[in-house]
Design a protein around this motif. Structure first.
Motif, PDB file in Angstrom:
ATOM      1  N   ALA A 269       0.646  -0.908   0.080  1.00 13.63           N
ATOM      2  CA  ALA A 269       0.267   0.128  -0.003  1.00 13.63           C
ATOM      3  C   ALA A 269       0.571   1.424  -0.062  1.00 13.63           C
ATOM      4  CB  ALA A 269      -1.134   0.308   1.054  1.00 13.63           C
ATOM      5  N   LEU A 270       0.635   2.146  -0.665  1.00 13.95           N
ATOM      6  CA  LEU A 270       1.018   3.663  -0.872  1.00 13.95           C
ATOM      7  C   LEU A 270       0.580   4.517  -0.442  1.00 13.95           C
ATOM      8  CD1 LEU A 270       4.191   4.912  -1.616  1.00 13.95           C
ATOM      9  CD2 LEU A 270       3.290   5.434  -4.203  1.00 13.95           C
ATOM     10  N   ALA A 271       1.517   5.540   0.324  1.00 14.56           N
ATOM     11  CA  ALA A 271       0.290   6.341   1.016  1.00 14.56           C
ATOM     12  C   ALA A 271       0.914   7.378   0.674  1.00 14.56           C
ATOM     13  CB  ALA A 271       0.248   6.459   2.508  1.00 14.56           C
ATOM     14  N   THR A 272       0.179   8.871   0.040  1.00 16.62           N
ATOM     15  CA  THR A 272       0.696   9.929  -0.600  1.00 16.62           C
ATOM     16  C   THR A 272      -0.763  11.417   0.073  1.00 16.62           C
ATOM     17  OG1 THR A 272      -0.228  10.108  -2.378  1.00 16.62           O
ATOM     18  CG2 THR A 272       2.129   9.154  -2.359  1.00 16.62           C
ATOM     19  N   ALA A 273      -0.275  12.255  -0.142  1.00 13.71           N
ATOM     20  CA  ALA A 273      -0.768  13.294   0.422  1.00 13.71           C
ATOM     21  C   ALA A 273      -0.840  14.174  -0.700  1.00 13.71           C
ATOM     22  CB  ALA A 273      -1.420  13.666   1.589  1.00 13.71           C
ATOM     23  N   ASP A 274      -2.115  15.501  -1.023  1.00 16.77           N
ATOM     24  CA  ASP A 274      -1.108  16.396  -2.190  1.00 16.77           C
ATOM     25  C   ASP A 274      -0.762  17.260  -1.544  1.00 16.77           C
ATOM     26  OD1 ASP A 274      -4.165  17.180  -0.845  1.00 16.77           O
ATOM     27  OD2 ASP A 274      -5.197  17.232  -2.778  1.00 16.77           O
ATOM     28  N   ALA A 275      -0.831  18.089  -1.885  1.00 22.58           N
ATOM     29  CA  ALA A 275      -0.515  20.027  -1.505  1.00 22.58           C
ATOM     30  C   ALA A 275      -1.165  20.425  -0.582  1.00 22.58           C
ATOM     31  CB  ALA A 275      -0.045  20.898  -2.609  1.00 22.58           C
TER      32      ALA A 275
ATOM     33  N   GLY B 297      -2.725  18.409   1.681  1.00 20.89           N
ATOM     34  CA  GLY B 297      -2.271  17.078   2.643  1.00 20.89           C
ATOM     35  C   GLY B 297      -4.011  16.568   2.757  1.00 20.89           C
ATOM     36  N   LEU B 298      -3.885  16.255   0.977  1.00 20.45           N
ATOM     37  CA  LEU B 298      -5.555  15.443   1.426  1.00 20.45           C
ATOM     38  C   LEU B 298      -5.320  13.591   0.931  1.00 20.45           C
ATOM     39  CD1 LEU B 298      -8.447  14.756   1.300  1.00 20.45           C
ATOM     40  CD2 LEU B 298      -7.934  14.876  -1.054  1.00 20.45           C
ATOM     41  N   PRO B 299      -5.122  12.550   2.147  1.00 18.84           N
ATOM     42  CA  PRO B 299      -4.452  12.080   1.646  1.00 18.84           C
ATOM     43  C   PRO B 299      -5.391  10.884   0.322  1.00 18.84           C
ATOM     44  CG  PRO B 299      -5.924  11.593   3.623  1.00 18.84           C
ATOM     45  CD  PRO B 299      -5.880  13.111   2.860  1.00 18.84           C
ATOM     46  N   SER B 300      -4.315  10.172   0.204  1.00 14.31           N
ATOM     47  CA  SER B 300      -5.191   9.007  -1.025  1.00 14.31           C
ATOM     48  C   SER B 300      -3.651   7.738  -0.550  1.00 14.31           C
ATOM     49  CB  SER B 300      -5.085   9.743  -2.259  1.00 14.31           C
ATOM     50  OG  SER B 300      -5.231   7.970  -2.932  1.00 14.31           O
ATOM     51  N   VAL B 301      -4.307   5.977  -0.697  1.00 11.54           N
ATOM     52  CA  VAL B 301      -3.560   5.090  -0.833  1.00 11.54           C
ATOM     53  C   VAL B 301      -4.213   3.946  -1.592  1.00 11.54           C
ATOM     54  CG1 VAL B 301      -5.320   4.203   0.573  1.00 11.54           C
ATOM     55  CG2 VAL B 301      -2.457   3.332   1.398  1.00 11.54           C
ATOM     56  N   ARG B 302      -3.577   3.565  -2.434  1.00 18.47           N
ATOM     57  CA  ARG B 302      -3.737   2.353  -3.488  1.00 18.47           C
ATOM     58  C   ARG B 302      -2.568   1.644  -3.164  1.00 18.47           C
ATOM     59  NH1 ARG B 302      -1.271   6.736  -3.285  1.00 18.47           N
ATOM     60  NH2 ARG B 302      -2.530   7.924  -4.993  1.00 18.47           N
ATOM     61  N   MET B 303      -2.522   0.180  -3.753  1.00 17.16           N
ATOM     62  CA  MET B 303      -1.912  -0.865  -4.232  1.00 17.16           C
ATOM     63  C   MET B 303      -0.922  -0.090  -4.597  1.00 17.16           C
ATOM     64  SD  MET B 303      -2.660  -2.575  -1.021  1.00 17.16           S
ATOM     65  CE  MET B 303      -1.412  -4.004  -1.213  1.00 17.16           C
ATOM     66  N   VAL B 304       0.473  -0.430  -5.045  1.00 24.64           N
ATOM     67  CA  VAL B 304       1.299  -0.596  -6.063  1.00 24.64           C
ATOM     68  C   VAL B 304       2.113  -2.087  -6.267  1.00 24.64           C
ATOM     69  CG1 VAL B 304       1.160   1.353  -6.379  1.00 24.64           C
ATOM     70  CG2 VAL B 304       3.233   0.662  -5.027  1.00 24.64           C
ATOM     71  N   LEU B 305       3.179  -2.394  -7.025  1.00 30.39           N
ATOM     72  CA  LEU B 305       4.162  -3.125  -6.525  1.00 30.39           C
ATOM     73  C   LEU B 305       5.581  -3.124  -6.252  1.00 30.39           C
ATOM     74  CD1 LEU B 305       2.914  -5.771  -9.432  1.00 30.39           C
ATOM     75  CD2 LEU B 305       2.328  -5.552  -6.863  1.00 30.39           C
ATOM     76  N   LEU B 306       6.153  -3.278  -5.658  1.00 29.17           N
ATOM     77  CA  LEU B 306       7.451  -3.160  -5.467  1.00 29.17           C
ATOM     78  C   LEU B 306       8.610  -3.664  -6.087  1.00 29.17           C
ATOM     79  CD1 LEU B 306       9.994  -2.426  -3.331  1.00 29.17           C
ATOM     80  CD2 LEU B 306      10.320  -5.041  -2.341  1.00 29.17           C
ATOM     81  N   LYS B 307       9.818  -2.744  -6.732  1.00 26.63           N
ATOM     82  CA  LYS B 307       9.973  -3.298  -7.739  1.00 26.63           C
ATOM     83  C   LYS B 307      11.599  -3.136  -7.989  1.00 26.63           C
ATOM     84  CE  LYS B 307       6.573  -4.753 -10.866  1.00 26.63           C
ATOM     85  NZ  LYS B 307       6.659  -5.467 -11.366  1.00 26.63           N
TER      86      LYS B 307
ATOM     87  N   THR C  41       5.538   3.805 -12.269  1.00 30.48           N
ATOM     88  CA  THR C  41       3.958   5.076 -12.694  1.00 30.48           C
ATOM     89  C   THR C  41       4.087   5.522 -13.614  1.00 30.48           C
ATOM     90  OG1 THR C  41       2.204   5.372 -11.108  1.00 30.48           O
ATOM     91  CG2 THR C  41       4.171   6.727 -11.063  1.00 30.48           C
ATOM     92  N   ASN C  42       2.795   6.089 -14.155  1.00 34.87           N
ATOM     93  CA  ASN C  42       2.747   7.226 -14.575  1.00 34.87           C
ATOM     94  C   ASN C  42       2.695   8.348 -14.230  1.00 34.87           C
ATOM     95  OD1 ASN C  42       1.354   9.366 -16.462  1.00 34.87           O
ATOM     96  ND2 ASN C  42      -0.421   7.926 -17.486  1.00 34.87           N
ATOM     97  N   GLU C  43       3.764   9.145 -14.169  1.00 36.89           N
ATOM     98  CA  GLU C  43       4.061  10.457 -13.721  1.00 36.89           C
ATOM     99  C   GLU C  43       2.580  11.825 -13.895  1.00 36.89           C
ATOM    100  OE1 GLU C  43       7.525  12.003 -14.076  1.00 36.89           O
ATOM    101  OE2 GLU C  43       8.303   9.310 -13.860  1.00 36.89           O
ATOM    102  N   GLN C  44       1.744  11.264 -14.091  1.00 39.85           N
ATOM    103  CA  GLN C  44       0.402  12.132 -14.101  1.00 39.85           C
ATOM    104  C   GLN C  44      -0.694  11.835 -13.930  1.00 39.85           C
ATOM    105  OE1 GLN C  44       0.412  12.689 -18.947  1.00 39.85           O
ATOM    106  NE2 GLN C  44       2.249  14.250 -19.005  1.00 39.85           N
ATOM    107  N   SER C  45      -0.099  10.218 -13.048  1.00 46.74           N
ATOM    108  CA  SER C  45      -1.371   9.688 -12.739  1.00 46.74           C
ATOM    109  C   SER C  45      -1.691  10.630 -11.309  1.00 46.74           C
ATOM    110  CB  SER C  45      -0.583   8.197 -12.522  1.00 46.74           C
ATOM    111  OG  SER C  45       0.232   8.176 -11.287  1.00 46.74           O
ATOM    112  N   ALA C  46      -2.497  10.739 -10.533  1.00 46.07           N
ATOM    113  CA  ALA C  46      -3.233  11.253  -9.194  1.00 46.07           C
ATOM    114  C   ALA C  46      -2.145  10.953  -8.315  1.00 46.07           C
ATOM    115  CB  ALA C  46      -4.307  10.276  -8.590  1.00 46.07           C
ATOM    116  N   LYS C  47      -1.338   9.324  -8.282  1.00 43.89           N
ATOM    117  CA  LYS C  47       0.167   9.280  -7.094  1.00 43.89           C
ATOM    118  C   LYS C  47       0.989  10.042  -7.625  1.00 43.89           C
ATOM    119  CE  LYS C  47       0.521   4.533  -8.986  1.00 43.89           C
ATOM    120  NZ  LYS C  47      -0.780   4.830  -9.728  1.00 43.89           N
ATOM    121  N   GLY C  48       1.416  10.370  -9.179  1.00 44.58           N
ATOM    122  CA  GLY C  48       2.247  10.577  -9.682  1.00 44.58           C
ATOM    123  C   GLY C  48       2.339  12.489  -9.867  1.00 44.58           C
TER     124      GLY C  48
END
Length: 191
Positions: free
Chosen positions: A27-33, A35-45, A56-63
């Motif tokens: 699970a990767l948790a991020t927050a926007d500028a 402070g609104l949090p968001s979490v999703r599953m990604v794969l460790l590479k 990831t796509n750098e234009q995605s929400a997480k990017g």
């Protein structure tokens, strides 16, 4: 000296042997500028003393969130082992060379999908995406698929890594490693 990456290597190897699906899922948790949090599953590479790497796509929400606020947290939950690993810290982009090498290792369909998808943006219907995928197949037919300019990798450089082990009666074990400039210090946390 405490080495959380050696312990992670041991636990990750055990998870690869025990987990039925995706032991590298985190699970990767991020927050926007704001402070609104968001979490999703990604794969460790990739992982090692430099940190934990994912792509990831750098234009995605997480990017976009990582660009605006380059701090994140990761959580591995290996249910079959009754263990968790949490990591928190700053996030940096991986080099183009590293991103190119990983992209080249992906399956062709995954490479084409990276070109066809406007990740995290609204999609009117599935057929639109499938049409765009077919267009990318035709466009790159007979040649290599290069890494899209908007696609890359990130590395979480941990400041804290916690190893959680289940114990009977909720008397769990929590080992906390904290970066201390020239190494790591280790301590315990109450469950």
């Amino acid at each position: 000296m405490a080495d959380p990456f050696a312990l992670f290597d041991t636990w990750f190897a055990q998870a690869r042997a025990a987990e039925v699906n995706d032991p590298e899922a985190m699970a990767l948790a991020t927050a926007d500028a704001y402070g609104l949090p968001s979490v999703r599953m990604v794969l460790l590479k990739g992982h090692g003393p430099g940190g934990f790497t994912f792509y990831t796509n750098e234009q995605s929400a997480k990017g976009q969130q990582l660009s605006a606020n380059p701090q994140a947290a990761l959580l591995f939950h290996w249910k079959s082992l009754r263990r968790q690993v949490r990591a928190e810290g700053a996030v940096e982009r991986v080099s183009d060379v590293e991103a190119d090498a990983y992209f080249a290792s992906r399956g062709r369909e995954s490479q084409l999908g990276a070109w066809a998808s406007d990740q995290s943006r609204p999609l009117d219907n599935r057929e639109t995406f499938e049409r765009r995928f077919a267009e990318m197949q035709a466009h790159f037919e007979g040649g290599d698929v290069p890494r899209p300019p908007h696609w890359g990798g990130f590395r979480l450089v941990p400041e804290r890594i916690e190893f959680w082990s289940d114990r009977p009666h909720r008397l769990h074990e929590r080992r906390l490693f904290t970066s201390s400039g020239d190494g790591w210090s280790e301590g315990l946390l109450y469950p």
